[in-house]
Design a protein around this motif. Structure first.
Motif, PDB file in Angstrom:
ATOM      1  N   LYS A  39       0.835  -1.196   0.000  1.00 35.24           N
ATOM      2  CA  LYS A  39       0.000   0.000   0.000  1.00 35.24           C
ATOM      3  C   LYS A  39       0.869   1.245   0.000  1.00 35.24           C
ATOM      4  N   GLY A  40       0.540   2.185  -0.883  1.00 32.07           N
ATOM      5  CA  GLY A  40       1.329   3.401  -0.978  1.00 32.07           C
ATOM      6  C   GLY A  40       0.876   4.467   0.004  1.00 32.07           C
ATOM      7  N   ILE A  41       1.784   5.410   0.284  1.00 28.13           N
ATOM      8  CA  ILE A  41       1.453   6.581   1.090  1.00 28.13           C
ATOM      9  C   ILE A  41       0.972   7.688   0.153  1.00 28.13           C
ATOM     10  N   THR A  42       0.353   8.705   0.709  1.00 30.02           N
ATOM     11  CA  THR A  42      -0.115   9.818  -0.113  1.00 30.02           C
ATOM     12  C   THR A  42       1.032  10.778  -0.393  1.00 30.02           C
ATOM     13  N   PRO A  43       0.976  11.498  -1.511  1.00 25.72           N
ATOM     14  CA  PRO A  43       1.982  12.533  -1.754  1.00 25.72           C
ATOM     15  C   PRO A  43       2.002  13.579  -0.647  1.00 25.72           C
ATOM     16  N   GLU A  44       0.828  13.881  -0.075  1.00 27.31           N
ATOM     17  CA  GLU A  44       0.760  14.885   1.002  1.00 27.31           C
ATOM     18  C   GLU A  44       1.600  14.455   2.204  1.00 27.31           C
ATOM     19  N   PHE A  45       1.447  13.201   2.617  1.00 27.77           N
ATOM     20  CA  PHE A  45       2.213  12.697   3.751  1.00 27.77           C
ATOM     21  C   PHE A  45       3.694  12.645   3.416  1.00 27.77           C
ATOM     22  N   CYS A  46       4.031  12.197   2.209  1.00 31.74           N
ATOM     23  CA  CYS A  46       5.423  12.100   1.787  1.00 31.74           C
ATOM     24  C   CYS A  46       6.114  13.460   1.861  1.00 31.74           C
ATOM     25  N   VAL A  47       5.458  14.481   1.347  1.00 35.19           N
ATOM     26  CA  VAL A  47       6.072  15.815   1.320  1.00 35.19           C
ATOM     27  C   VAL A  47       6.159  16.417   2.722  1.00 35.19           C
ATOM     28  N   ARG A  48       5.144  16.189   3.553  1.00 36.59           N
ATOM     29  CA  ARG A  48       5.237  16.672   4.940  1.00 36.59           C
ATOM     30  C   ARG A  48       6.454  16.065   5.634  1.00 36.59           C
ATOM     31  N   CYS A  49       6.660  14.770   5.452  1.00 33.98           N
ATOM     32  CA  CYS A  49       7.831  14.112   6.043  1.00 33.98           C
ATOM     33  C   CYS A  49       9.125  14.697   5.480  1.00 33.98           C
ATOM     34  N   ALA A  50       9.136  14.957   4.181  1.00 37.93           N
ATOM     35  CA  ALA A  50      10.332  15.508   3.547  1.00 37.93           C
ATOM     36  C   ALA A  50      10.677  16.878   4.111  1.00 37.93           C
ATOM     37  N   LEU A  51       9.693  17.744   4.229  1.00 41.44           N
ATOM     38  CA  LEU A  51       9.952  19.092   4.737  1.00 41.44           C
ATOM     39  C   LEU A  51      10.371  19.055   6.199  1.00 41.44           C
ATOM     40  N   HIS A  52       9.808  18.134   6.966  1.00 43.10           N
ATOM     41  CA  HIS A  52      10.230  17.962   8.359  1.00 43.10           C
ATOM     42  C   HIS A  52      11.680  17.477   8.412  1.00 43.10           C
ATOM     43  N   GLY A  53      12.027  16.556   7.517  1.00 44.24           N
ATOM     44  CA  GLY A  53      13.397  16.054   7.480  1.00 44.24           C
ATOM     45  C   GLY A  53      14.399  17.120   7.076  1.00 44.24           C
ATOM     46  N   ILE A  54      14.016  17.980   6.131  1.00 44.24           N
ATOM     47  CA  ILE A  54      14.880  19.101   5.751  1.00 44.24           C
ATOM     48  C   ILE A  54      15.105  20.014   6.957  1.00 44.24           C
ATOM     49  N   HIS A  55      14.030  20.309   7.674  1.00 50.63           N
ATOM     50  CA  HIS A  55      14.134  21.165   8.861  1.00 50.63           C
ATOM     51  C   HIS A  55      15.096  20.574   9.881  1.00 50.63           C
ATOM     52  N   ARG A  56      15.082  19.235  10.012  1.00 47.42           N
ATOM     53  CA  ARG A  56      15.966  18.551  10.949  1.00 47.42           C
ATOM     54  C   ARG A  56      17.341  18.262  10.343  1.00 47.42           C
ATOM     55  N   ARG A  57      17.516  18.624   9.069  1.00 48.24           N
ATOM     56  CA  ARG A  57      18.783  18.442   8.349  1.00 48.24           C
ATOM     57  C   ARG A  57      19.202  16.969   8.307  1.00 48.24           C
ATOM     58  N   LYS A  58      18.235  16.098   8.088  1.00 49.18           N
ATOM     59  CA  LYS A  58      18.527  14.676   7.937  1.00 49.18           C
ATOM     60  C   LYS A  58      19.100  14.416   6.544  1.00 49.18           C
ATOM     61  N   THR A  59      20.110  13.586   6.467  1.00 43.11           N
ATOM     62  CA  THR A  59      20.705  13.276   5.167  1.00 43.11           C
ATOM     63  C   THR A  59      19.812  12.350   4.362  1.00 43.11           C
ATOM     64  N   VAL A  60      19.266  11.309   4.977  1.00 45.32           N
ATOM     65  CA  VAL A  60      18.371  10.369   4.307  1.00 45.32           C
ATOM     66  C   VAL A  60      17.028  10.387   5.023  1.00 45.32           C
ATOM     67  N   ILE A  61      15.980  10.711   4.288  1.00 43.61           N
ATOM     68  CA  ILE A  61      14.635  10.840   4.844  1.00 43.61           C
ATOM     69  C   ILE A  61      13.778   9.701   4.290  1.00 43.61           C
ATOM     70  N   VAL A  62      13.302   8.837   5.164  1.00 43.39           N
ATOM     71  CA  VAL A  62      12.451   7.715   4.754  1.00 43.39           C
ATOM     72  C   VAL A  62      11.067   7.924   5.366  1.00 43.39           C
ATOM     73  N   PRO A  63      10.075   8.344   4.583  1.00 42.13           N
ATOM     74  CA  PRO A  63       8.738   8.591   5.134  1.00 42.13           C
ATOM     75  C   PRO A  63       8.031   7.294   5.514  1.00 42.13           C
ATOM     76  N   GLY A  64       7.370   7.313   6.652  1.00 43.03           N
ATOM     77  CA  GLY A  64       6.553   6.171   7.060  1.00 43.03           C
ATOM     78  C   GLY A  64       7.325   5.191   7.918  1.00 43.03           C
ATOM     79  N   PRO A  65       6.792   4.861   9.086  1.00 42.26           N
ATOM     80  CA  PRO A  65       7.519   3.985  10.011  1.00 42.26           C
ATOM     81  C   PRO A  65       7.702   2.567   9.483  1.00 42.26           C
ATOM     82  N   LEU A  66       6.750   2.045   8.704  1.00 40.53           N
ATOM     83  CA  LEU A  66       6.878   0.670   8.220  1.00 40.53           C
ATOM     84  C   LEU A  66       8.028   0.531   7.232  1.00 40.53           C
TER      85      LEU A  66
END
Length: 254
Positions: free
Chosen positions: A197-224
């Motif tokens: 099952k795929g995630i939504t683009p909305e959730f993916c981008v929210r995770c990405a922007l949060h990861g940028i804010h935290r300056r993470k090098t590799v951002i993997v959206p979704g705990p599973l």
């Protein structure tokens, strides 16, 4: 003064969602893709100033034309999102499509990463996000061999550059977004059906922007997916590749 972001592959999917969420945060945008009509429709739906830049990033000259057009601009955020995939046995997939995939997923991303990061270093700030895939974190992907290989390049290049910037004490951030399945037009282009099952683009981008804010090098959206990538490190390489092959075979259209 509003911040300025550039998004490649902005006409649909994750790229279009980046445009929506960044516009909602007050960014002025440059939207880059081949389909001007889609870019214009997206621009009309946003609340901040949007420029449209049509380009075919499978062409080296078009990548350089984009970089040159931005050379005198201050860029706060660059989303290197353009890319696509394909699915099928390597001996049967179309060579021309694979070469275009390599041109977009690797060469275009490489050119723009180098030129834009150099520019951000000169301006003394900025963030660049390369859109990879969890495929790039795995040793190989039978039945999506070329796609997995291109995304491995993205993860490796980004991770190396991020470390170089850290050792330079650079203020510039570079990271890589590595989602699992996302519900976009990727399926139709790549001739696949997701096995998971795929995630939504909305959730993916929210995770990405949060990861940028935290300056993470590799951002993997979704705990599973993140947990799966972590557990995969403990598997023998041969077993991991066999599992990947089994999953990719489920994606093939019957």
């Amino acid at each position: 003064m509003p911040k300025f972001a550039v998004i490649t592959g902005a006409s649909s999917g994750i790229g279009a969602e980046f445009a929506r969420q960044l516009s909602a945060r007050g960014y002025n945008l440059m939207l880059v893709a081949r389909r001007a009509d889609r870019l214009q429709a997206l621009s009309n739906s946003l609340t901040t100033a949007c420029e449209i830049f049509t380009a075919d990033l499978t062409q080296k000259s078009e990548c350089l034309r984009l970089a040159d057009a931005l050379a005198d601009r201050r860029i706060d955020l660059f989303i290197n999102n353009a890319g696509f995939g394909d699915c099928g046995p390597f001996l049967q997939t179309d060579l021309e499509k694979e070469l275009q995939m390599i041109s977009t997923n690797i060469r275009a991303l490489h050119i723009l990463t180098k030129r834009i990061t150099q520019q951000m270093e000169e301006q003394g700030s900025g963030a660049l996000l390369n859109v990879g895939s969890c495929a790039g974190l795995m040793p190989a992907g039978p039945y999506m061999a070329t796609y997995y290989a291109t995304k491995a390049y993205v993860v490796s290049l980004t991770s190396a550059l991020a470390e170089e910037l850290r050792e330079m004490h650079s203020p510039v951030y570079v990271g890589c977004l590595c989602p699992g399945p996302v519900n976009t037009e990727f399926n139709a282009v790549a001739n696949v059906q997701f096995a998971l099952k795929g995630i939504t683009p909305e959730f993916c981008v929210r995770c990405a922007l949060h990861g940028i804010h935290r300056r993470k090098t590799v951002i993997v959206p979704g705990p599973l997916v993140a947990a799966g990538m972590t557990l995969g490190r403990f598997l023998p390489r041969s077993a991991y590749v066999k599992i990947a092959a089994h999953q990719q075979q489920k994606k093939l259209y019957r």
